[in-house]
Design a protein around this motif. Structure first.
Motif, PDB file in Angstrom:
ATOM      1  N   GLY A 236       0.773  -1.235   0.000  1.00 25.83           N
ATOM      2  CA  GLY A 236       0.000   0.000   0.000  1.00 25.83           C
ATOM      3  C   GLY A 236       0.805   1.287   0.000  1.00 25.83           C
ATOM      4  N   PHE A 237       2.132   1.194  -0.014  1.00 18.78           N
ATOM      5  CA  PHE A 237       2.945   2.401  -0.103  1.00 18.78           C
ATOM      6  C   PHE A 237       2.969   2.905  -1.541  1.00 18.78           C
ATOM      7  CE2 PHE A 237       4.856   0.092   3.517  1.00 18.78           C
ATOM      8  CZ  PHE A 237       4.750   1.068   4.496  1.00 18.78           C
ATOM      9  N   GLN A 238       3.081   4.230  -1.699  1.00 17.21           N
ATOM     10  CA  GLN A 238       3.285   4.791  -3.026  1.00 17.21           C
ATOM     11  C   GLN A 238       4.657   4.358  -3.555  1.00 17.21           C
ATOM     12  OE1 GLN A 238       1.028   6.636  -4.866  1.00 17.21           O
ATOM     13  NE2 GLN A 238      -0.368   6.057  -3.199  1.00 17.21           N
ATOM     14  N   HIS A 239       4.756   4.205  -4.873  1.00 17.05           N
ATOM     15  CA  HIS A 239       6.011   3.716  -5.462  1.00 17.05           C
ATOM     16  C   HIS A 239       7.188   4.610  -5.082  1.00 17.05           C
ATOM     17  CE1 HIS A 239       9.129   2.952  -8.487  1.00 17.05           C
ATOM     18  NE2 HIS A 239       8.601   1.748  -8.594  1.00 17.05           N
ATOM     19  N   LYS A 240       6.993   5.930  -5.175  1.00 13.21           N
ATOM     20  CA  LYS A 240       8.071   6.858  -4.849  1.00 13.21           C
ATOM     21  C   LYS A 240       8.493   6.711  -3.390  1.00 13.21           C
ATOM     22  CE  LYS A 240       9.224  11.794  -4.796  1.00 13.21           C
ATOM     23  NZ  LYS A 240       8.721  13.170  -5.074  1.00 13.21           N
ATOM     24  N   GLU A 241       7.515   6.563  -2.510  1.00 15.30           N
ATOM     25  CA  GLU A 241       7.797   6.416  -1.083  1.00 15.30           C
ATOM     26  C   GLU A 241       8.538   5.108  -0.817  1.00 15.30           C
ATOM     27  OE1 GLU A 241       5.231   6.640   3.100  1.00 15.30           O
ATOM     28  OE2 GLU A 241       4.246   5.992   1.237  1.00 15.30           O
ATOM     29  N   ALA A 242       8.078   4.024  -1.443  1.00 16.77           N
ATOM     30  CA  ALA A 242       8.720   2.729  -1.246  1.00 16.77           C
ATOM     31  C   ALA A 242      10.163   2.758  -1.750  1.00 16.77           C
ATOM     32  CB  ALA A 242       7.937   1.636  -1.968  1.00 16.77           C
ATOM     33  N   ARG A 243      10.368   3.366  -2.922  1.00 16.37           N
ATOM     34  CA  ARG A 243      11.728   3.434  -3.475  1.00 16.37           C
ATOM     35  C   ARG A 243      12.651   4.255  -2.573  1.00 16.37           C
ATOM     36  NH1 ARG A 243      13.864   4.366  -9.639  1.00 16.37           N
ATOM     37  NH2 ARG A 243      15.946   5.128  -9.105  1.00 16.37           N
ATOM     38  N   GLU A 244      12.145   5.354  -2.059  1.00 13.76           N
ATOM     39  CA  GLU A 244      12.956   6.186  -1.169  1.00 13.76           C
ATOM     40  C   GLU A 244      13.345   5.416   0.088  1.00 13.76           C
ATOM     41  OE1 GLU A 244      12.771  10.690   0.700  1.00 13.76           O
ATOM     42  OE2 GLU A 244      10.903   9.608   0.367  1.00 13.76           O
ATOM     43  N   MET A 245      12.401   4.702   0.655  1.00 13.32           N
ATOM     44  CA  MET A 245      12.686   3.945   1.880  1.00 13.32           C
ATOM     45  C   MET A 245      13.662   2.797   1.615  1.00 13.32           C
ATOM     46  SD  MET A 245       9.081   3.785   4.006  1.00 13.32           S
ATOM     47  CE  MET A 245       8.193   2.867   2.739  1.00 13.32           C
ATOM     48  N   ILE A 246      13.470   2.086   0.502  1.00 10.79           N
ATOM     49  CA  ILE A 246      14.337   0.947   0.193  1.00 10.79           C
ATOM     50  C   ILE A 246      15.754   1.417  -0.126  1.00 10.79           C
ATOM     51  CG2 ILE A 246      14.726  -0.972  -1.386  1.00 10.79           C
ATOM     52  CD1 ILE A 246      12.419  -1.301   0.692  1.00 10.79           C
ATOM     53  N   THR A 247      15.864   2.539  -0.830  1.00  8.97           N
ATOM     54  CA  THR A 247      17.194   3.090  -1.116  1.00  8.97           C
ATOM     55  C   THR A 247      17.926   3.436   0.178  1.00  8.97           C
ATOM     56  OG1 THR A 247      16.446   3.976  -3.244  1.00  8.97           O
ATOM     57  CG2 THR A 247      18.435   4.941  -2.293  1.00  8.97           C
ATOM     58  N   ALA A 248      17.211   4.068   1.112  1.00  4.25           N
ATOM     59  CA  ALA A 248      17.810   4.402   2.401  1.00  4.25           C
ATOM     60  C   ALA A 248      18.156   3.142   3.187  1.00  4.25           C
ATOM     61  CB  ALA A 248      16.863   5.287   3.202  1.00  4.25           C
TER      62      ALA A 248
END
Length: 265
Positions: free
Chosen positions: A191-203
């Protein structure tokens, strides 16, 4: 007098090398590329655009050759008259051995082979450097190490190990990005937005890399430290273990190594 570093072939890797050195400062930089528009962003960084490869060769103390492997012999034949024993030629072309390069240029200058990986584009590369040419001086070796240290981690390596390095580290970003993409996909599923998920996974990957780099603890112990008894993490880890993730990664690297040896044959 400042050292002049020239680059023939200013695509992704050549541009990353020149831009990284420009940010570091202290060098005179020049380059050329068949597509002149590739040079425009570099010129804004103070890098001189040269009209031809031979012009770069004549100007450079360290000449980086960042063209495609199939182009390298033609470029070497074009520039060899501009080389001398005080020039260091650094080739980042995959699969083209040092002795072959030296033969084409008539041993006009010492040759260093360099194998990078794509995180060099972000100043976080890993570079294998081969200093096996007996014509290299200690000062020239130190100069090349210093140059590439501005762009990431440098490791002295025998040329015979370059295929293994390419299979593990050169191809490594593809394996890591595949894992990152899987976790981003899971995040979107949750349910996370793609941009939000990518930012979190990158971090997440950045933080884990920092932990691994700063700790002497075995990687498996770092993993187990996240797993509480009966918790959600161990449930996820059990799935990865059943799928044989570690074994799959080993198989991927070994397959890449086998293919690399076939390409050299």
């Amino acid at each position: 007098m400042s050292l002049t570093v020239g680059c023939i072939g200013c695509g992704n890797m050549g541009s990353a090398i020149l831009a990284g050195l420009a940010r570091k400062g202290g060098y005179a930089l020049c380059g050329c590329n068949r597509s002149q528009e590739k040079m425009y962003p570099l010129e804004k960084l103070g890098i001189q655009r040269m009209e031809s490869p031979i012009d770069v060769a004549k100007a450079a103390d360290v000449l980086v050759l960042a063209v495609k492997p199939y182009q390298i012999e033609a470029i070497l034949q074009e520039v060899h008259e501009g080389l001398n024993k005080n020039t260091v030629l650094v080739s980042v072309a995959a699969g083209i051995g040092r002795e072959r390069i030296a033969r084409v240029i008539g041993n006009a200058c010492p040759v260093v082979r360099c194998m990078p990986n794509t995180p060099a584009l972000a100043g976080k590369g890993v570079f294998a450097l081969c200093f096996e040419d007996p014509a290299l001086s200690g000062t020239q070796i130190d100069t090349v190490r210093t140059l590439f240290s501005a762009l990431g981690l440098c490791i002295d390596m025998a040329e015979s190990r370059f295929t293994a390095f390419s299979a593990l580290i050169g191809a490594g970003p593809a394996y890591v990005f595949a894992m990152m993409q899987g976790m981003v996909q899971a995040g979107v599923t949750l349910g996370f937005q793609h941009k939000e998920a990518r930012e979190m996974i990158t971090a997440l990957f950045d933080g884990c890399a920092a932990m691994a780099g700063s700790s002497t603890m075995p990687l498996m112990q770092l993993r187990d430290a996240v797993c509480s008894p009966g918790g959600l993490t161990i449930a996820g880890v059990n799935v990865l273990d059943r799928a044989g993730l570690a074994g799959l990664l080993v198989e991927a690297v070994l397959a890449a190594n086998t293919r690399g040896k076939e390409m050299e044959a």
